[in-house]
Scaffold this motif. Sequence first.
Motif, short mmCIF file in Angstrom:
data_model
loop_
_atom_site.label_atom_id
_atom_site.label_comp_id
_atom_site.label_asym_id
_atom_site.label_seq_id
_atom_site.Cartn_x
_atom_site.Cartn_y
_atom_site.Cartn_z
N PRO A 32 68.44 40.90 5.01
CA PRO A 32 70.01 40.39 6.11
C PRO A 32 71.24 39.88 4.94
O PRO A 32 72.06 40.45 4.85
CB PRO A 32 69.53 39.06 5.78
N ALA A 33 70.59 40.65 3.15
CA ALA A 33 71.37 39.60 2.43
C ALA A 33 72.26 40.58 1.59
O ALA A 33 73.29 41.20 1.45
CB ALA A 33 70.73 39.61 1.18
N ALA A 34 71.66 42.58 1.66
CA ALA A 34 71.79 43.78 1.75
C ALA A 34 73.05 43.60 3.05
O ALA A 34 74.41 44.70 2.69
CB ALA A 34 71.15 44.40 1.07
N LEU A 35 72.56 43.51 3.73
CA LEU A 35 72.64 44.80 5.27
C LEU A 35 73.38 43.93 6.36
O LEU A 35 74.47 44.67 7.41
CB LEU A 35 71.61 45.62 5.51
N ASN A 36 73.30 42.35 6.16
CA ASN A 36 73.84 41.89 7.27
C ASN A 36 72.93 41.96 8.91
O ASN A 36 74.16 41.96 9.93
CB ASN A 36 74.90 41.84 7.59
N ARG A 37 71.71 42.53 8.66
CA ARG A 37 71.27 43.06 9.68
C ARG A 37 69.65 42.55 9.95
O ARG A 37 69.46 42.36 8.44
CB ARG A 37 71.34 44.35 9.71
N PRO A 38 69.36 41.58 10.77
CA PRO A 38 68.30 41.13 10.66
C PRO A 38 66.81 41.94 9.93
O PRO A 38 67.10 43.49 10.19
CB PRO A 38 67.72 40.32 11.83
N ALA A 39 65.55 41.42 9.64
CA ALA A 39 64.52 42.47 9.73
C ALA A 39 63.95 42.69 10.63
O ALA A 39 62.97 41.38 10.32
CB ALA A 39 64.52 42.71 7.81
N ALA A 40 63.46 43.21 11.39
CA ALA A 40 61.60 43.15 12.08
C ALA A 40 60.46 44.01 11.16
O ALA A 40 60.68 45.06 10.82
CB ALA A 40 61.99 45.02 13.44
N LEU A 41 60.07 43.26 10.53
CA LEU A 41 58.30 42.94 10.24
C LEU A 41 57.07 43.59 10.12
O LEU A 41 57.03 42.42 11.85
CB LEU A 41 58.23 42.06 9.53
N LEU A 42 56.64 44.51 10.07
CA LEU A 42 55.45 45.50 10.19
C LEU A 42 54.46 44.67 9.79
O LEU A 42 54.69 45.94 8.80
CB LEU A 42 55.62 46.68 11.22
N GLY A 43 53.42 44.69 9.48
CA GLY A 43 52.05 45.06 8.84
C GLY A 43 50.63 45.43 9.21
O GLY A 43 50.85 44.93 10.48
N CYS A 44 50.20 45.33 7.90
CA CYS A 44 48.72 46.08 8.66
C CYS A 44 47.98 45.40 7.41
O CYS A 44 48.06 45.85 6.37
CB CYS A 44 48.35 47.56 9.24
#
Length: 683
Positions: free
Chosen positions: A197-209
């Motif tokens: 968000p700080a760099a692109l002004n867009r939220p991040a959808a987080l995926l993990g495994c």
Amino acid sequence: MSSPPAVPVTLAEIARLAGVGRAAVSNWRRRHSTFPPRIGGTDVSPHFSLADVEEWLRSNKKLGKATSREWLWPRFEALGDRNETGLAIAVVGRLLAAGEGDDGGPDDVGSGAVRAAVELGQREGPSDILTFLLRRWLDTYVRQITTTPEPLADLMADLALWVRESIEGEPREDVVTVLDPACGVGHLLAAAATAVPAALNRPAALLGCDRDPVLTALSDVRLALLPRPGTLPPMPVIASGDSLRADPLIGTQADMVLCNPPSNERDWGYEDLATDARWVHGMPPRTEPELAWVQHCLARLRPGGSAVLLLPPTVAARKAGRRIRGSLLRTGALRAVVALPPGAAAPHSVSLHLWVLRRSVAGETPSGPEELLLVDAAARFPRSETRENGPEWSELGAFIRSVVGASGGRAAGGARNGATAEDADTTAWATVVPVIDLLDDEVDLTPGRHIMSAPGHAGPRLTDSWNEVRELLDGLQTERARLAALDLTSGAADQPNATVGELLRAGALSLRSGRHPTEAVAPEPQHARIPLLTLSDLLLDGSPSGWTNPDDAVVAEPGDVVVVGIAREFSAWVHEGPPMAVGPQVHVLRADPQVLDHWFLAGSLKAPANARHAGTHASSSSRIDVRRLQVRRLSLPEQQHYSEVFRHLAAFERLVERLGIVARKLGQDLGDELAAGRLAHGK
């Protein structure tokens, strides 16, 4: 209803909770008959009931200023088992994230700990309490769990963003999908949640495994409690499973992949995955599991997506992987390799590498870019110039960001972090190598093999080295004059000696022998950590390389005499630094200052004749019986006369040792300059 089992605490834990030293707690126990009785443990390490101790401290007005969360941790520690404790913390996070109270259950230690944590989290903040519990859990089981330090996680997220921002015409999705296929407790995903968000002004959808269900449970609740300013992103999706063998996120197409994969694992699925579609660059050999993770991460990227992986340095040079490395270069998938200084992450003794990758998009030149960026931050921040607990991240991070940002020919990567091309000497510590030059029989991508210092770069360093040599020689001359002027012909040769054993019985000193702490950790200190000096450290460079909990170790305080009890490294010195724990075959002597001068004691014990007298003489690895070491029987004023000379002798030896180090480095730098043909010709 029966009361829950008592939560045991040690004397050291009581001291921390009360805000006093351990000796004070032992004194309370002796002087106050009302002090809670022992409920377990041993005579040397007794255990007491946490509830009884808290009540006694409060009634005797000795309750320290420890925060409520400090009183909380022993309840979880009492669970004992790594998995049970981790899952209890995950339950706390789940309840706090849902805004619920304790969901009931039996009145046992686990449910009591969860209930207390939830109540405290509702008062002090859910995220703060979960972060505290998670940090203490990781500290306790640090030898079993690999984590990515937060500054390194932030750096990896920034590098992945730099690759994306250097792409012209990149599609601008509403949400940036970030995947970590070996997420652990979510350090990398948490860094991306802030950086995107700080760099692109867009939220991040987080995926993990992750294949460890305890780690995925903790990662899930940790990420769910992260602050979510602005446009709300989708809730994190954390799955349990083996990403290589049976990926539960098999259909994922991510914009960014960040990964610190498990390394040196031979049983990674080589036999089962021989025909897997992910091996676009070749089937990874059995001995190259890291290259399987590299290709897995590329396969999970959508076209134009970027990936950053933390890998062992051997991946860049092992013969078995040269074919896959060559393919990564030819197709342009690999964009940069950054060598980090030792101590950046576990294992802390090696210079780990960051691999920066990007999946090509339709329409790009099939051959990919013609150059590879190599950055040797390990040479820029050598081990001798880093802190004992690892590199100075503010300097290291700024250097790598500025070099990588400047190398792309675009300001986006560097300007975002406040850096410019002028901030880094890219010719000295980084280079852009034509891919064709790397496609030889070895395909060695180790940055240090391809980076030569630029003309004129070594000049300031050589000047500093020569200045230090001059200062060391001046100091040596001063100490030489003092020591050479000593009159060694006088003095009685028949003065009686006393052994350390005799001095122990007389109460003139105490002896404590180092041991293996039950919890020895890598150099990532927390508030309750002190340096740990082991025999292996003495065989290398003599400086502590680990950290441990002082409550579970033999600690040398300033003024103590440290003795190495093995023949090949036998030595004795006065410890002058901060408190330091010692390992096996290292001993700590503490002298009574009314009887013994510690400098006189150390100098006398260190005499080579003492080692010959007290050693077993079986081999160079034979042990020294510290109790048989001898010290002359002198009055305290006479000892102090010798003490001053021993101080100067120790200073002389330190100067000689430092001069050798500086001279070797100076010779290497000067040799490089001469071999490069930079000697000016006379007119």
